[in-house]
Design a protein around this motif. Sequence first.
Motif, PDB file in Angstrom:
ATOM      1  N   PRO A  16       0.824  -1.223   0.000  1.00 23.50           N
ATOM      2  CA  PRO A  16       0.000   0.000   0.000  1.00 23.50           C
ATOM      3  C   PRO A  16       0.856   1.271   0.000  1.00 23.50           C
ATOM      4  N   LYS A  17       0.436   2.242  -0.813  1.00 23.80           N
ATOM      5  CA  LYS A  17       1.140   3.520  -0.937  1.00 23.80           C
ATOM      6  C   LYS A  17       0.230   4.656  -0.455  1.00 23.80           C
ATOM      7  N   LEU A  18       0.887   5.741  -0.074  1.00 21.76           N
ATOM      8  CA  LEU A  18       0.188   6.942   0.404  1.00 21.76           C
ATOM      9  C   LEU A  18       0.878   8.172  -0.166  1.00 21.76           C
ATOM     10  N   GLY A  19       0.069   9.133  -0.627  1.00 24.99           N
ATOM     11  CA  GLY A  19       0.637  10.399  -1.090  1.00 24.99           C
ATOM     12  C   GLY A  19      -0.223  11.566  -0.639  1.00 24.99           C
ATOM     13  N   GLN A  20       0.274  12.771  -0.828  1.00 25.67           N
ATOM     14  CA  GLN A  20      -0.500  14.000  -0.661  1.00 25.67           C
ATOM     15  C   GLN A  20      -0.593  14.595  -2.058  1.00 25.67           C
ATOM     16  N   HIS A  21      -1.827  14.556  -2.656  1.00 27.30           N
ATOM     17  CA  HIS A  21      -1.980  14.894  -4.081  1.00 27.30           C
ATOM     18  C   HIS A  21      -1.089  13.950  -4.895  1.00 27.30           C
ATOM     19  N   GLY A  23       9.297   5.470 -16.343  1.00 31.49           N
ATOM     20  CA  GLY A  23       8.954   4.061 -16.559  1.00 31.49           C
ATOM     21  C   GLY A  23       8.434   3.342 -15.345  1.00 31.49           C
ATOM     22  N   ILE A  24       7.999   4.080 -14.308  1.00 33.40           N
ATOM     23  CA  ILE A  24       7.458   3.449 -13.104  1.00 33.40           C
ATOM     24  C   ILE A  24       5.949   3.655 -13.079  1.00 33.40           C
ATOM     25  N   ALA A  25       5.192   2.566 -13.178  1.00 31.83           N
ATOM     26  CA  ALA A  25       3.727   2.626 -13.139  1.00 31.83           C
ATOM     27  C   ALA A  25       3.283   2.303 -11.714  1.00 31.83           C
ATOM     28  N   VAL A  26       3.031   3.327 -10.927  1.00 32.79           N
ATOM     29  CA  VAL A  26       2.705   3.139  -9.510  1.00 32.79           C
ATOM     30  C   VAL A  26       1.423   2.316  -9.374  1.00 32.79           C
ATOM     31  N   GLN A  27       1.485   1.294  -8.569  1.00 34.14           N
ATOM     32  CA  GLN A  27       0.330   0.454  -8.273  1.00 34.14           C
ATOM     33  C   GLN A  27       0.142   0.421  -6.757  1.00 34.14           C
ATOM     34  N   GLY A  28      -1.080   0.167  -6.345  1.00 37.08           N
ATOM     35  CA  GLY A  28      -1.334   0.000  -4.911  1.00 37.08           C
ATOM     36  C   GLY A  28      -1.513   1.292  -4.150  1.00 37.08           C
ATOM     37  N   LEU A  29      -1.982   2.373  -4.842  1.00 30.41           N
ATOM     38  CA  LEU A  29      -2.274   3.605  -4.094  1.00 30.41           C
ATOM     39  C   LEU A  29      -3.467   3.328  -3.179  1.00 30.41           C
ATOM     40  N   ALA A  30      -3.229   3.340  -1.894  1.00 32.13           N
ATOM     41  CA  ALA A  30      -4.283   3.035  -0.921  1.00 32.13           C
ATOM     42  C   ALA A  30      -4.874   4.290  -0.305  1.00 32.13           C
ATOM     43  N   VAL A  44      -7.928   8.397  -8.873  1.00 27.93           N
ATOM     44  CA  VAL A  44      -6.624   9.059  -8.992  1.00 27.93           C
ATOM     45  C   VAL A  44      -5.831   8.553 -10.202  1.00 27.93           C
ATOM     46  N   PRO A  45      -5.596   7.230 -10.336  1.00 32.04           N
ATOM     47  CA  PRO A  45      -4.831   6.774 -11.513  1.00 32.04           C
ATOM     48  C   PRO A  45      -5.562   7.012 -12.828  1.00 32.04           C
ATOM     49  N   VAL A  46      -6.894   7.060 -12.800  1.00 32.66           N
ATOM     50  CA  VAL A  46      -7.662   7.336 -14.020  1.00 32.66           C
ATOM     51  C   VAL A  46      -7.377   8.758 -14.501  1.00 32.66           C
ATOM     52  N   LEU A  47      -7.465   9.721 -13.592  1.00 37.56           N
ATOM     53  CA  LEU A  47      -7.187  11.113 -13.953  1.00 37.56           C
ATOM     54  C   LEU A  47      -5.718  11.292 -14.345  1.00 37.56           C
ATOM     55  N   ALA A  48      -4.820  10.600 -13.642  1.00 32.59           N
ATOM     56  CA  ALA A  48      -3.395  10.706 -13.966  1.00 32.59           C
ATOM     57  C   ALA A  48      -3.133  10.265 -15.402  1.00 32.59           C
TER      58      ALA A  48
END
Length: 920
Positions: free
Chosen positions: A408-413, A425-432, A527-531
């Motif tokens: 699981p990952k966490l960000g601010q915006h 080339g990094i496709a972030v997965q697991g944004l929780a 989030v990943p859809v908009l990204a």
Amino acid sequence: MPKLILIDGSSYLYRAFHALPPLTNAQGEPTGALFGVVNMLRATLKAKPEYLAFVSDAPGPTFRDALYDQYKANRPPMPDDLRAQVEPMLAIVGALGFPILRVGGVEADDVIGTLAMQAHELGIEVEVSTGDKDMAQLVGPHVTLVNTMSNTVMDSNGVMEKFGVRPDQIIDFLALTGDAIDNVPGVPKCGPKTAAKWLAEYDSLDGVIANADKIGGKIGESLREALPRLPLSRELVTIKTDVPLEFGPTELAQRDADVAQLRELYTRYEFKAALKELDGQEPGIGHPAGGLPDGRPAPGIDQATAAGSPAAPDAALSAPGDYELVTTRPQFDAWLEKLRGAELIAFDTETTSIDAMRADIVGISLAVEPGKACYIPLGHDYPGAPKQLDREEVLAALKPVFEDPSRPKLGQHAKYDINILAHYGIAVQGLAHDSMLESYVWNATATRHDMDSLAKKYLGYETIKYEQVAGKGAKQISFSQVDLDTACRYAAEDADITLRLHHALWPKLESVPSLRDVYRDIEIPLVPVLAEMERRGVLIDGDELRRQSQQLGKRMLELQQQSYALAGREFNLDSPKQLQAVLFDELGLEAKLKTPTGQPSTNEEALEAIAETHELPRLILDYRGLAKLRSTYTDKLSGIVNPRTGRVHTSYHQGSVATGRISSSDPNLQNIPVRTEEGRRIRQAFIAPPGWKVMAADYSQIELRIMAHLSGDEGLLRAFHSGGDVHRATAAEVFGVAPEEITTNQRRAAKAINFGLMYGMSAFGLARQLGVERGEAGDYMGRYFSRYPGVRAFMDATREQAHRDGYVETIFGRRLYLENLNARNAGLRQGAERAAVNAPMQGSAADIIKRAMIAVATWLKDRDDAHMLMQVHDELVFEVRSEAIEEVRAAVVERMSGAAALAVPLLVDVGVGANWDEAH
């Protein structure tokens, strides 16, 4: 825009004196007001405005005393304890480097008003720091009032909410109510509600005076008796904006502080936090800001950041952080091991630009437990910069961690950081989790959702600001030029505070299952859809835009010539002063609206108000509309095509609109007009590549359908289930005729009622829109509610719920909090009630299209023949390979229609074309 902060010194001093306890130093000298002023001034300096000034009254009489010898005659003398603090205050203000302005013959308000107007004309944003209600007359597009005691900002909407009148009506409002403190005579027994009511009906003081004989009762008698005094009252409350000054806004830069004098003054008056700041131990860096000298929070002054603030849920979440600068492989390997065992990874990137599509990575910060974080510099290139780890090696080692959906990952915006890492080339997965969205879903209107604001509100923690490490304005350096120790302190804090915010906010969301589900099932998956939509961008036909710019320029020239003919002379259509002269002095048109300075307004609302009386105002409005299209779109879009992609990339914002709607900026693709031919033509420049088509899918009357669902009204449900024209069906009900006999005007009236009721439109508003008498409009609305009683019952129940709970909810449980539901001012209260009725429709529509976007993106995930490009209100725009159109159309309609289970069908209109206009 550069900013000018104008501080109302007298207001500062009196507010601090009355808000704070009667503090004294060891010598018994009073310090309470002085302490409050110093704290507010230090906060102002941290905002780092380009220009600032401390304005106070000069000794001696002013022109108002000459106008009226009883002016301010009732004011009590300044208390001795307060008078003793004036000179020390001015000494500290000067030592801090503030320009101090005192102009004889006028009041501080007049100096502030003059500088505010001068700055506005120079394109400088103005912030007036005051608690004086009279200053509301200065508010405008780039002039706001800030109350530092309550941390509130008042813009034009805020003036309307607080006083019930527009900023340009404040002078007349004050003239009617009078001012007991300043001894300004008004209308006896005329309070704020009465004044606002009269101005709503008659628009201005002159209008009230002209209609004084129509106002009945004792208040009408008081008005008529006061008529001879009202012009004087208006003159007394009008802030001058033309004071001759020997200096201008751009000469008001902060001077160097006199540190030695400040140390002497702070020591004498025992301001310990200020002394620490002088010694480089700024309370705003790394730990909470201090309160009163004895350790108590300062009432009304930045309470959210005071030590021991109840905003901090846990002392550990407000404590200083322990941050590691990672520049060696063993350090990095140790952090990799921490990441592999972490329950949740907070991450943040530092870059060369806020534009994610043009930025290069400079470093990465990580945190896995509150209070501990690291910064890995990857691209600091200032002279003498220490050796850093190889960027490609670090990113390659982090790639498996970031791409592992089970971690699981966490960000601010986090959307920004996801896009940055995608460039490498990094496709972030697991944004929780995303702390910005946790705050936004918890309460969209409680605060702004940037990290600095959230840390202040929910942690009682003052973060390091970007300007503190990189400078500001023309002298600001790239983050790659910031020294590593400073960069670590700033960047590692970002990851740490993100994790702390999650620990503070997630338990709140978990305590309300409906909010938890909105966050978990709608906002986070989006989030990943908009990204991905942002990275894809949209293809623009630059040649078409250039052609349109030429056409718009030609049409603007024609409008100029027509305007000259009507005016009888040439003038600058872009100059408000010249336009004022032509419209009101030479043509003699009646000004319906005034500027804050009492001059006839020439803004859009003012021109619309007189457009029926003369041709010229309409020509000016048309000219301005074309000029805006040209500057905002046809001239600009070609210039912001990304050289890496050859496309235009907007930024979508999830956390900016209280109802849950997505907004866009840079460029704003949601504001391209569709009601004018020129606006629609701009969409012709949004094209598909060869072999592809543009496909637009738009919900049909979604908010009306939500109203039918929420109200359960049988007549409205029947109208939608019949599959016919709902506006024609409504017209048949309201006017009592067969649907086939409905006239165009009757259908137009029904459409205005259908949509107007959702926005709380009154009979007066409907009458104005339809061009009929208010009584006739009221009859229409009465018949509507008699035919659709469920709608009235829903509206009443929603208002009742809003008053009971303080919020309303969407179909999916998103809460929409509303201020002013219990305001004494009837206008404010009714405005909040109207918003309460509309918010469930707007918010539910926002939730539905977000759910649709997630469903469509999931279906498109493994396909390369269709891409979702844009979301504009209730519409989704795609580019699709020509041979896949029918398959994609069917799949999109199925998922958009199935995004919510309503009591009526969710219909989707789909169009296809070579460009967006053809597909719309």
